[in-house]
Scaffold this motif. Structure first.
Motif, mmCIF file in Angstrom:
data_model
loop_
_atom_site.group_PDB
_atom_site.id
_atom_site.type_symbol
_atom_site.label_atom_id
_atom_site.label_comp_id
_atom_site.label_asym_id
_atom_site.label_seq_id
_atom_site.Cartn_x
_atom_site.Cartn_y
_atom_site.Cartn_z
ATOM 1 N N GLU A 95 -0.496 -9.879 -13.108
ATOM 2 C CA GLU A 95 0.408 -8.801 -13.501
ATOM 3 C C GLU A 95 0.275 -8.453 -14.976
ATOM 4 O O GLU A 95 0.363 -7.285 -15.362
ATOM 5 N N THR A 96 0.059 -9.480 -15.826
ATOM 6 C CA THR A 96 -0.035 -9.236 -17.252
ATOM 7 C C THR A 96 -1.423 -8.762 -17.684
ATOM 8 O O THR A 96 -1.573 -8.149 -18.741
ATOM 9 N N GLY A 97 -2.423 -9.033 -16.827
ATOM 10 C CA GLY A 97 -3.774 -8.606 -17.176
ATOM 11 C C GLY A 97 -4.485 -9.638 -18.012
ATOM 12 O O GLY A 97 -3.898 -10.628 -18.479
ATOM 13 N N LEU A 105 -7.537 -2.462 -4.818
ATOM 14 C CA LEU A 105 -7.487 -3.916 -4.990
ATOM 15 C C LEU A 105 -6.835 -4.331 -6.310
ATOM 16 O O LEU A 105 -5.997 -5.245 -6.308
ATOM 17 N N PRO A 106 -7.170 -3.734 -7.463
ATOM 18 C CA PRO A 106 -6.469 -4.138 -8.696
ATOM 19 C C PRO A 106 -4.962 -3.910 -8.640
ATOM 20 O O PRO A 106 -4.188 -4.745 -9.115
ATOM 21 N N MET A 107 -4.540 -2.799 -8.051
ATOM 22 C CA MET A 107 -3.104 -2.528 -7.985
ATOM 23 C C MET A 107 -2.408 -3.395 -6.939
ATOM 24 O O MET A 107 -1.209 -3.644 -7.032
ATOM 25 N N MET A 108 -3.151 -3.853 -5.946
ATOM 26 C CA MET A 108 -2.570 -4.699 -4.906
ATOM 27 C C MET A 108 -2.633 -6.185 -5.240
ATOM 28 O O MET A 108 -2.135 -7.010 -4.471
ATOM 29 N N LEU A 109 -3.229 -6.539 -6.368
ATOM 30 C CA LEU A 109 -3.435 -7.955 -6.683
ATOM 31 C C LEU A 109 -2.135 -8.759 -6.734
ATOM 32 O O LEU A 109 -2.082 -9.878 -6.208
ATOM 33 N N PRO A 110 -1.036 -8.269 -7.349
ATOM 34 C CA PRO A 110 0.215 -9.039 -7.299
ATOM 35 C C PRO A 110 0.710 -9.285 -5.879
ATOM 36 O O PRO A 110 1.146 -10.391 -5.549
ATOM 37 N N LEU A 170 -11.487 1.770 -3.250
ATOM 38 C CA LEU A 170 -10.977 0.478 -2.798
ATOM 39 C C LEU A 170 -11.160 -0.592 -3.863
ATOM 40 O O LEU A 170 -10.237 -1.377 -4.138
ATOM 41 N N LEU A 171 -12.352 -0.631 -4.476
ATOM 42 C CA LEU A 171 -12.662 -1.692 -5.436
ATOM 43 C C LEU A 171 -11.953 -1.513 -6.769
ATOM 44 O O LEU A 171 -11.493 -2.496 -7.365
ATOM 45 N N HIS A 172 -11.849 -0.284 -7.238
ATOM 46 C CA HIS A 172 -11.371 -0.048 -8.602
ATOM 47 C C HIS A 172 -9.937 0.466 -8.684
ATOM 48 O O HIS A 172 -9.379 0.526 -9.788
ATOM 49 N N LEU A 209 0.821 -1.209 0.000
ATOM 50 C CA LEU A 209 0.000 0.000 0.000
ATOM 51 C C LEU A 209 0.856 1.261 0.000
ATOM 52 O O LEU A 209 0.534 2.244 -0.688
ATOM 53 N N GLU A 210 1.936 1.255 0.754
ATOM 54 C CA GLU A 210 2.764 2.455 0.843
ATOM 55 C C GLU A 210 3.625 2.672 -0.392
ATOM 56 O O GLU A 210 4.187 3.754 -0.572
ATOM 57 N N SER A 211 3.764 1.653 -1.234
ATOM 58 C CA SER A 211 4.544 1.817 -2.462
ATOM 59 C C SER A 211 3.682 2.178 -3.666
ATOM 60 O O SER A 211 4.205 2.378 -4.762
ATOM 61 N N MET A 212 2.376 2.265 -3.486
ATOM 62 C CA MET A 212 1.486 2.585 -4.596
ATOM 63 C C MET A 212 1.600 4.070 -4.949
ATOM 64 O O MET A 212 1.748 4.915 -4.066
ATOM 65 N N PRO A 213 1.521 4.427 -6.227
ATOM 66 C CA PRO A 213 1.641 5.840 -6.637
ATOM 67 C C PRO A 213 0.444 6.656 -6.160
ATOM 68 O O PRO A 213 -0.713 6.249 -6.300
#
Length: 317
Positions: free
Chosen positions: A314-316, A231-236, A226-228, A204-208
Motif C-alpha cells: 500500500e505504501t509503495g 494487478l498493481p491496484m489490486m495488490l492490497p 492487466l499487468l500495469h 475489481l468493481e471498486s477500482m476507478p
C-alpha cells in the motif's frame, strides 16, 4: 416554541436552539465514555479468547491424568515442547500442511482472480455466473467430503469412470501416497475458490474507471492493462485474500478427516489432524496443548508476514 420560530440558516435549514446539545456532542470525544461503552465487548472477548489461550499455555507445562473423574495436574516443565520437535508425526504434519496450504491457496487465488476478472467484464448473465461461481462455498464441509469421497472412489467413482471412457486405468485417488494429498488439495481448491472470487470481484468493481480510460487513450493492450493497471491496484486486496486463506488453510481438518483420515500412512497427515489425535484419541492433553501453542505461533508469524507485505504494497517501494 413552534417550528416556524426556530432560526434558519441561509440554506433554509432549521437550527436547534442554543443549549440543545446532543448526547453525541457531549460524550463523543470523551475517552472515558468510549472505554465505558467498549468495556462489555472487551470483557466478552477476553473471556472467550484470551483466557482460554492462557489456560492452554499453562496446560502445556503440565501432564494431566484422570482418576475417578478428577483431573490431576503434574508439572513437567518444557518436556512436552522438547517432545514435539522430536515427533516424526508432527514434522510430517507440518510439511504436509505447508504443501497443502501453498498448493491450495495458489490454485484458489489464480482461479478466483480469473473468474472475478471474467465476471467483472461480462454484461449479460452476470447474476447467473456469480451464483454458479459461489455455489461450492455454500455447501457444508461434511457434504463436500461425502460428495468427493464418492466421486474419487476407486471402484465406482465418477473420476475413474470418466478415465475408463478414454481407456485409462483407474487411479486410487485417496489410497495412494502419490495422489492422496493432491486429491485433498484439489477438493479444497474447488471448495474455497469462491471465497477468493468474491473478494477479488469486490476489489475489481471498486477500482476507478478513469484509470482504465486513461490506459485506453494511451493505447494500452488488454495484457498491458492487466499487468500495469489492474494487478498493481489490486495488490492490497490480493495480500488480504492471501492472508485470510493461508491462515484458514493451516487449520484444515474436515476435508482430511472425511476423505483420507490422515492416510495412507502419513501422506495426508496435517497438524490439525495430529492435534485431534493427541487430544481425543490418545488423551495426551498436555502434549497436545504444547503442540497447539507451537502451531498458533507459526500461524501468527505467517499472518504478521502477510500483513506486513500488504502494508508495504500500500505504501509503495
Amino acid at each position: 416554541m413552534s417550528v416556524r420560530s426556530l432560526p434558519a440558516t441561509p440554506a433554509g435549514r432549521l437550527q436547534p436552539r442554543a443549549g440543545g446539545e446532543r448526547a453525541g456532542d457531549r460524550y463523543g470525544d470523551d475517552p472515558a465514555w468510549r472505554w465505558a461503552t467498549l468495556a462489555p465487548s472487551l470483557a466478552i472477548m477476553l473471556a472467550l479468547s484470551v483466557l482460554p489461550l492462557l489456560n492452554l499455555f499453562w496446560l502445556s507445562f503440565n501432564n494431566v491424568t484422570w482418576s475417578g473423574g478428577v483431573a490431576t495436574w503434574t508439572p513437567v516443565g518444557l518436556t512436552h515442547y522438547k517432545a514435539v520437535f522430536s515427533d516424526a508425526l508432527f514434522r510430517a504434519g507440518v510439511w504436509n500442511t505447508t504443501v497443502f496450504a501453498l498448493g491450495a491457496v495458489t490454485g484458489q487465488m489464480i482461479l478466483g482472480f480469473v473468474m472475478a476478472l471474467y465476471c467483472s467484464r461480462i454484461q449479460r448473465g452476470r447474476v447467473l455466473y456469480r451464483a454458479l461461481f459461489i455455489l461450492p462455498i455454500l455447501i457444508p464441509g461434511i457434504v463436500v467430503g461425502a460428495i468427493w469421497k464418492l466421486m474419487l472412489n476407486y471402484d465406482f467413482g465418477l473420476a475413474n469412470q470418466a478415465l475408463g471412457l478414454v481407456g485409462i486405468e483407474p487411479v486410487d485417488w485417496l489410497g495412494a501416497n502419490e495422489t492422496a494429498l493432491l486429491s485433498v488439495i484439489l477438493v479444497d481448491i474447488w471448495h474455497w475458490t469462491p471465497f477468493c472470487f468474491l473478494l477479488f470481484l469486490a476489489g475489481l468493481e471498486s477500482m476507478p474507471r478513469d484509470v482504465y480510460e486513461a490506459a485506453h487513450m494511451d493505447g494500452a493492450s488488454g495484457w498491458q492493462e492487466l499487468l500495469h493497471v489492474t494487478l498493481p491496484m489490486m495488490l492490497p486486496t490480493i495480500m488480504v485474500t492471501f492472508a485470510f486463506r493461508i491462515v484458514l488453510a493451516f487449520k484444515v481438518f474436515d476435508e482430511v478427516y472425511l476423505l483420507t483420515g490422515g492416510g495412507p500412512g502419513t501422506a495426508t497427515e496435517v497438524v490439525s489432524f495430529t492435534l485431534y489425535q493427541r487430544f481425543f484419541t490418545e488423551d495426551r492433553v498436555g502434549y497436545g496443548a504444547a503442540m497447539s501453542i507451537i502451531v498458533i505461533f507459526l500461524v501468527s508469524v505467517l499472518l504478521v508476514l502477510a500483513l506486513s507485505a500488504r502494508r508495504r504494497s500500500e505504501t509503495g517501494p
